[in-house]
Design an enzyme around this catalytic site. Structure first.
Site, PDB file in Angstrom:
ATOM      1  CG  HIS A  17     -19.490  21.413  22.212  1.00 59.73           C
ATOM      2  ND1 HIS A  17     -18.808  20.629  23.120  1.00 59.73           N
ATOM      3  CD2 HIS A  17     -19.512  20.707  21.054  1.00 59.73           C
ATOM      4  CE1 HIS A  17     -18.441  19.506  22.528  1.00 59.73           C
ATOM      5  NE2 HIS A  17     -18.849  19.533  21.272  1.00 59.73           N
ATOM      6  CE  LYS A  41     -19.040   8.057  19.851  1.00 59.57           C
ATOM      7  NZ  LYS A  41     -18.975   9.495  19.528  1.00 59.57           N
ATOM      8  NE  ARG A  90     -14.413  19.428  15.444  1.00 52.87           N
ATOM      9  CZ  ARG A  90     -14.060  18.254  15.922  1.00 52.87           C
ATOM     10  NH1 ARG A  90     -13.280  18.172  16.965  1.00 52.87           N
ATOM     11  NH2 ARG A  90     -14.470  17.144  15.360  1.00 52.87           N
ATOM     12  CB  SER A 127     -15.560  16.070  23.602  1.00 57.86           C
ATOM     13  OG  SER A 127     -16.450  17.151  23.581  1.00 57.86           O
TER      14      SER A 127
END
Length: 162
Positions: A17, A41, A90, A127
């Site tokens: 990040h 979440k 990514r 994460s």
């Protein structure tokens, strides 16, 4: 003045990040790091904790500001007059996930999304994976700044003792 927003949950803020935010800050006059609140979440860190961790991590980047946001990203774009969204990628999986959102954001708010490839050494880091490895007592220090790493270990140890 050019401005971009870098949205994410950042639970926790990884060096991947940081790579994207730092590169964005080098290309725009102002960067808004938006910690997006997802009511579906349950994060390990509270939104306020994430904001503070990111602020500390990006203290050397004077054109970066950090704030929270709940709701549609296009509403933040409209409220702050930020015409550009920057998303780190990514892999092709990230790209496939991000394309429909980028197209919707363009349609709803005429906001352009720029995709930035992360440093290859962080391409496998997420994460979620960092939290899972930390919970199982693996070493995640190569993927986090030292203060985020300390905060994550404190959270994990707090969870283990409960």
């Amino acid at each position: 003045m050019t401005t971009a927003v870098c949205p994410g949950s950042y639970d926790p803020f990884t060096l991947g990040h940081r790579f994207v935010v730092e590169r964005t800050a080098a290309r725009f006059d102002r960067v808004v790091v938006a910690v997006v609140v997802n009511p579906n979440k349950q994060g390990m860190f509270t939104v306020d904790e994430r904001i503070e961790l990111i602020r500390e991590d990006c203290a050397d980047l004077p054109n970066v500001e950090v704030r929270s946001w709940s709701g549609l990203l296009v509403d933040l774009v409209g409220e702050t007059d930020v015409p550009t969204i920057v998303k780190g990628l990514r892999s092709e999986t990230d790209f496939a996930y991000e394309i429909p959102m980028a197209q919707m954001n363009r349609e709803l708010a005429d906001a352009e999304t720029l995709f930035m490839l992360t440093d290859p050494k962080y391409a496998h880091v997420s994460s979620s994976l960092v939290k899972e490895v930390a919970r199982l007592e693996g070493d995640v220090s190569p993927y986090l700044s030292s203060h985020v790493h300390r905060a994550l270990i404190a959270k994990v140890e707090g969870v283990r003792t409960v």
